[in-house]
Write a protein that holds these residues in place. Sequence first.
Motif, PDB file in Angstrom:
ATOM      1  N   LEU A   9      17.544  -7.114  -3.347  1.00  0.00           N
ATOM      2  CA  LEU A   9      16.714  -6.840  -4.525  1.00  0.00           C
ATOM      3  C   LEU A   9      16.758  -5.345  -4.789  1.00  0.00           C
ATOM      4  N   ARG A  10      16.652  -5.004  -6.075  1.00  0.00           N
ATOM      5  CA  ARG A  10      16.667  -3.585  -6.437  1.00  0.00           C
ATOM      6  C   ARG A  10      15.241  -3.030  -6.388  1.00  0.00           C
ATOM      7  N   PRO A  11      15.026  -1.905  -5.695  1.00  0.00           N
ATOM      8  CA  PRO A  11      13.676  -1.343  -5.684  1.00  0.00           C
ATOM      9  C   PRO A  11      13.366  -0.582  -6.973  1.00  0.00           C
ATOM     10  N   THR A  12      13.252  -1.340  -8.050  1.00  0.00           N
ATOM     11  CA  THR A  12      12.935  -0.750  -9.364  1.00  0.00           C
ATOM     12  C   THR A  12      11.518  -1.108  -9.791  1.00  0.00           C
ATOM     13  N   GLY A  13      10.822  -1.891  -8.994  1.00  0.00           N
ATOM     14  CA  GLY A  13       9.455  -2.290  -9.339  1.00  0.00           C
ATOM     15  C   GLY A  13       9.028  -3.355  -8.350  1.00  0.00           C
ATOM     16  N   LEU A  15       7.747  -7.125  -6.912  1.00  0.00           N
ATOM     17  CA  LEU A  15       8.215  -8.505  -7.112  1.00  0.00           C
ATOM     18  C   LEU A  15       7.363  -9.191  -8.169  1.00  0.00           C
ATOM     19  N   HIS A  16       8.012 -10.018  -8.986  1.00  0.00           N
ATOM     20  CA  HIS A  16       7.295 -10.789  -9.999  1.00  0.00           C
ATOM     21  C   HIS A  16       7.570 -12.280  -9.803  1.00  0.00           C
ATOM     22  N   LEU A  17       6.996 -13.089 -10.688  1.00  0.00           N
ATOM     23  CA  LEU A  17       7.154 -14.540 -10.545  1.00  0.00           C
ATOM     24  C   LEU A  17       8.616 -14.966 -10.601  1.00  0.00           C
ATOM     25  N   GLY A  18       9.418 -14.234 -11.352  1.00  0.00           N
ATOM     26  CA  GLY A  18      10.855 -14.545 -11.444  1.00  0.00           C
ATOM     27  C   GLY A  18      11.518 -14.440 -10.084  1.00  0.00           C
ATOM     28  N   HIS A  19      11.184 -13.368  -9.363  1.00  0.00           N
ATOM     29  CA  HIS A  19      11.768 -13.218  -8.025  1.00  0.00           C
ATOM     30  C   HIS A  19      11.325 -14.337  -7.102  1.00  0.00           C
ATOM     31  N   LEU A  20      10.050 -14.657  -7.214  1.00  0.00           N
ATOM     32  CA  LEU A  20       9.493 -15.640  -6.297  1.00  0.00           C
ATOM     33  C   LEU A  20      10.121 -17.014  -6.518  1.00  0.00           C
ATOM     34  N   PRO A 152      21.544 -16.427  -1.713  1.00  0.00           N
ATOM     35  CA  PRO A 152      20.512 -16.989  -2.586  1.00  0.00           C
ATOM     36  C   PRO A 152      20.118 -15.995  -3.686  1.00  0.00           C
ATOM     37  N   VAL A 153      20.278 -16.421  -4.946  1.00  0.00           N
ATOM     38  CA  VAL A 153      20.024 -15.534  -6.101  1.00  0.00           C
ATOM     39  C   VAL A 153      19.519 -16.349  -7.290  1.00  0.00           C
ATOM     40  N   GLY A 154      18.991 -15.642  -8.286  1.00  0.00           N
ATOM     41  CA  GLY A 154      18.708 -16.242  -9.581  1.00  0.00           C
ATOM     42  C   GLY A 154      20.002 -16.354 -10.376  1.00  0.00           C
ATOM     43  N   ASP A 155      20.010 -17.155 -11.434  1.00  0.00           N
ATOM     44  CA  ASP A 155      21.305 -17.434 -12.074  1.00  0.00           C
ATOM     45  C   ASP A 155      21.890 -16.251 -12.841  1.00  0.00           C
ATOM     46  N   ASP A 156      21.093 -15.191 -13.087  1.00  0.00           N
ATOM     47  CA  ASP A 156      21.678 -14.002 -13.729  1.00  0.00           C
ATOM     48  C   ASP A 156      22.703 -13.335 -12.819  1.00  0.00           C
ATOM     49  N   GLN A 157      22.646 -13.674 -11.527  1.00  0.00           N
ATOM     50  CA  GLN A 157      23.540 -13.022 -10.564  1.00  0.00           C
ATOM     51  C   GLN A 157      24.849 -13.782 -10.329  1.00  0.00           C
ATOM     52  N   VAL A 158      24.955 -14.986 -10.860  1.00  0.00           N
ATOM     53  CA  VAL A 158      26.118 -15.820 -10.548  1.00  0.00           C
ATOM     54  C   VAL A 158      27.454 -15.150 -10.930  1.00  0.00           C
ATOM     55  N   ARG A 191      15.977 -19.614 -13.343  1.00  0.00           N
ATOM     56  CA  ARG A 191      15.656 -18.430 -14.136  1.00  0.00           C
ATOM     57  C   ARG A 191      14.261 -18.581 -14.714  1.00  0.00           C
ATOM     58  N   VAL A 192      13.409 -17.620 -14.417  1.00  0.00           N
ATOM     59  CA  VAL A 192      12.041 -17.666 -14.936  1.00  0.00           C
ATOM     60  C   VAL A 192      11.968 -16.802 -16.196  1.00  0.00           C
ATOM     61  N   LYS A 193      11.388 -17.384 -17.259  1.00  0.00           N
ATOM     62  CA  LYS A 193      11.303 -16.652 -18.526  1.00  0.00           C
ATOM     63  C   LYS A 193      10.169 -15.638 -18.511  1.00  0.00           C
ATOM     64  N   GLU A 199      14.447 -14.904 -22.235  1.00  0.00           N
ATOM     65  CA  GLU A 199      15.077 -15.821 -21.278  1.00  0.00           C
ATOM     66  C   GLU A 199      14.881 -15.381 -19.827  1.00  0.00           C
ATOM     67  N   LYS A 200      14.669 -14.077 -19.612  1.00  0.00           N
ATOM     68  CA  LYS A 200      14.507 -13.613 -18.227  1.00  0.00           C
ATOM     69  C   LYS A 200      13.289 -12.711 -18.071  1.00  0.00           C
ATOM     70  N   MET A 201      12.456 -13.072 -17.107  1.00  0.00           N
ATOM     71  CA  MET A 201      11.409 -12.160 -16.687  1.00  0.00           C
ATOM     72  C   MET A 201      12.105 -11.099 -15.851  1.00  0.00           C
ATOM     73  N   GLY A 202      11.924  -9.816 -16.194  1.00  0.00           N
ATOM     74  CA  GLY A 202      12.610  -8.761 -15.442  1.00  0.00           C
ATOM     75  C   GLY A 202      11.688  -7.589 -15.179  1.00  0.00           C
ATOM     76  N   LYS A 203      11.885  -6.977 -14.003  1.00  0.00           N
ATOM     77  CA  LYS A 203      11.089  -5.803 -13.644  1.00  0.00           C
ATOM     78  C   LYS A 203      11.206  -4.730 -14.697  1.00  0.00           C
ATOM     79  N   SER A 204      12.423  -4.550 -15.181  1.00  0.00           N
ATOM     80  CA  SER A 204      12.666  -3.442 -16.097  1.00  0.00           C
ATOM     81  C   SER A 204      12.452  -3.852 -17.555  1.00  0.00           C
ATOM     82  N   LEU A 205      11.982  -5.078 -17.792  1.00  0.00           N
ATOM     83  CA  LEU A 205      11.891  -5.553 -19.182  1.00  0.00           C
ATOM     84  C   LEU A 205      10.464  -5.563 -19.738  1.00  0.00           C
TER      85      LEU A 205
HETATM   86  P1  ATP Z   1      15.981  -5.156 -12.670  1.00  0.00           P
HETATM   87  O1  ATP Z   1      15.534  -5.427 -14.068  1.00  0.00           O
HETATM   88  O2  ATP Z   1      15.633  -3.810 -12.172  1.00  0.00           O
HETATM   89  O3  ATP Z   1      17.415  -5.545 -12.406  1.00  0.00           O
HETATM   90  P2  ATP Z   1      15.152  -7.727 -11.709  1.00  0.00           P
HETATM   91  O4  ATP Z   1      13.804  -8.217 -12.089  1.00  0.00           O
HETATM   92  O5  ATP Z   1      16.373  -8.274 -12.368  1.00  0.00           O
HETATM   93  O6  ATP Z   1      15.103  -6.141 -11.783  1.00  0.00           O
HETATM   94  P3  ATP Z   1      16.563  -7.745  -9.176  1.00  0.00           P
HETATM   95  O7  ATP Z   1      16.130  -6.908  -8.038  1.00  0.00           O
HETATM   96  O8  ATP Z   1      17.741  -7.318  -9.972  1.00  0.00           O
HETATM   97  O9  ATP Z   1      15.303  -7.940 -10.149  1.00  0.00           O
HETATM   98  O10 ATP Z   1      16.816  -9.237  -8.684  1.00  0.00           O
HETATM   99  C1  ATP Z   1      16.451  -9.718  -7.395  1.00  0.00           C
HETATM  100  C2  ATP Z   1      16.682 -11.216  -7.326  1.00  0.00           C
HETATM  101  O11 ATP Z   1      15.710 -11.900  -8.120  1.00  0.00           O
HETATM  102  C3  ATP Z   1      18.040 -11.680  -7.848  1.00  0.00           C
HETATM  103  O12 ATP Z   1      18.489 -12.747  -7.039  1.00  0.00           O
HETATM  104  C4  ATP Z   1      17.755 -12.172  -9.236  1.00  0.00           C
HETATM  105  O13 ATP Z   1      18.666 -13.163  -9.647  1.00  0.00           O
HETATM  106  C5  ATP Z   1      16.358 -12.761  -9.040  1.00  0.00           C
HETATM  107  N1  ATP Z   1      15.616 -12.716 -10.299  1.00  0.00           N
HETATM  108  C6  ATP Z   1      15.179 -11.623 -10.952  1.00  0.00           C
HETATM  109  N2  ATP Z   1      14.549 -11.960 -12.087  1.00  0.00           N
HETATM  110  C7  ATP Z   1      14.584 -13.321 -12.152  1.00  0.00           C
HETATM  111  C8  ATP Z   1      14.096 -14.304 -13.083  1.00  0.00           C
HETATM  112  N3  ATP Z   1      13.436 -13.943 -14.171  1.00  0.00           N
HETATM  113  N4  ATP Z   1      14.310 -15.612 -12.815  1.00  0.00           N
HETATM  114  C9  ATP Z   1      14.971 -15.997 -11.690  1.00  0.00           C
HETATM  115  N5  ATP Z   1      15.453 -15.130 -10.783  1.00  0.00           N
HETATM  116  C10 ATP Z   1      15.271 -13.815 -11.002  1.00  0.00           C
END
Ligand code: ATP
Length: 336
Positions: A9-13, A15-20, A152-158, A191-193, A199-205
């Motif tokens: 995981l990137r230490p940019t923020g 953990l959120h529900l998407g990570h979990l 093990p990853v979310g589908d954005d990483q495939v 992938r958690v919205k 479409e993606k919950m993101g730390k940086s979004l």
């Molecule tokens: P950043 O925006 O800084 O890239 P991020 O929220 O994408 O942060 P990462 O550290 O890049 O988080 O991702 C860590 C792991 O969590 C990866 O396996 C990624 O696929 C998964 N992940 C992140 N966001 C989601 C999401 N919304 N739904 C499902 N999996 C996610």
Amino acid sequence: MKKTILTGLRPTGNLHLGHLFGAGQNYVKMQYDYDFFLEIADVQALTDNFDNPEKVRKNTYEIAKDLLAIGIEPENVHLFIQSQIPEIAELTVFFSNLVTVSRLQRNPTIKTEIAQKKELFGNEGESITYGFLGYPVSQAADITAFEGELVPVGDDQVPLIEQCREIVRKFNSIYGDTLVEPEAVLSETTRVKGLDGNEKMGKSLGNAVFLVDDDETIKKKIMGALTDTNKIKKDDPANPDVCMVYYYHKLVNKDDEVKKICSECKKGARGCVGCKKELIEAMKEFLQPIKERRAYYDEHPEEVDKVLKDGTEAAKKKAEETMKKVRKAMKIDYYE
Ligand code: ATP
Ligand code: MG
């Protein structure tokens, strides 16, 4: 022999529900049956945060505490810091010869992330660095330095895992069979919205519910979440499938509640404000045990330091072993 897992995981923020739901629950489940290396990817975080090292350093500890809070057990997982393993940087250099610039530019994950940066920062978001474009190469080195078989990853990483597999195949075909080709492992929720319907919950979004959010923040975020925009009046029937409030009810609420919410919503027997209030309560209850464990680690920072130090030591040992094989295969094992 246990199979090996590497993920990060990137230490940019925090953990959120998407990570979990996208990845973390799988880490917790898989930690007992594999040799598990879990990387806090600070070098990768620096690719687009190089001008903010304080942020990356602070979040390295935040991510470590969040991971322990969701149930990662240090006896079962080597939790380590990427920057402290120079072998990864070394392998990245060797890998960078095996991938073309146009292949990186075509990588769907990179394309999406550049588009997101453009949306967030305007044209400036488009001017990406060599380091950012190359992060899939460094991620391939992360995985292979530990001979990771499962990721093990979310589908954005495939697409990034696919890129890694290509690099490994190329390496092995040129230098002889040396490295392991990894496989992605996806969760049920791939992938958690985001709260905004993205479409993606993101730390940086800016659209995430963080596991450490306090009650007031959770309330504010959920009250502002996207609902069916066609619903105007409280008793209008609505479509739960386009509503983020229903979407999170499905993640954190009980099954029979979710069924009830769905049918009431469709019939127009449920107002959005009440529905959001119920979600706030369900979310608080869901996050409570995670927050309790997190509070423990906030009070015991020395334990977190030790987990990271031990994990990093174990990871370094493994990466050193792999790099011996790599240098031998590449005929640069001069003094070994
Ligand atoms: P950043 O925006 O800084 O890239 P991020 O929220 O994408 O942060 P990462 O550290 O890049 O988080 O991702 C860590 C792991 O969590 C990866 O396996 C990624 O696929 C998964 N992940 C992140 N966001 C989601 C999401 N919304 N739904 C499902 N999996 C996610
Ligand atoms: Mg990411």
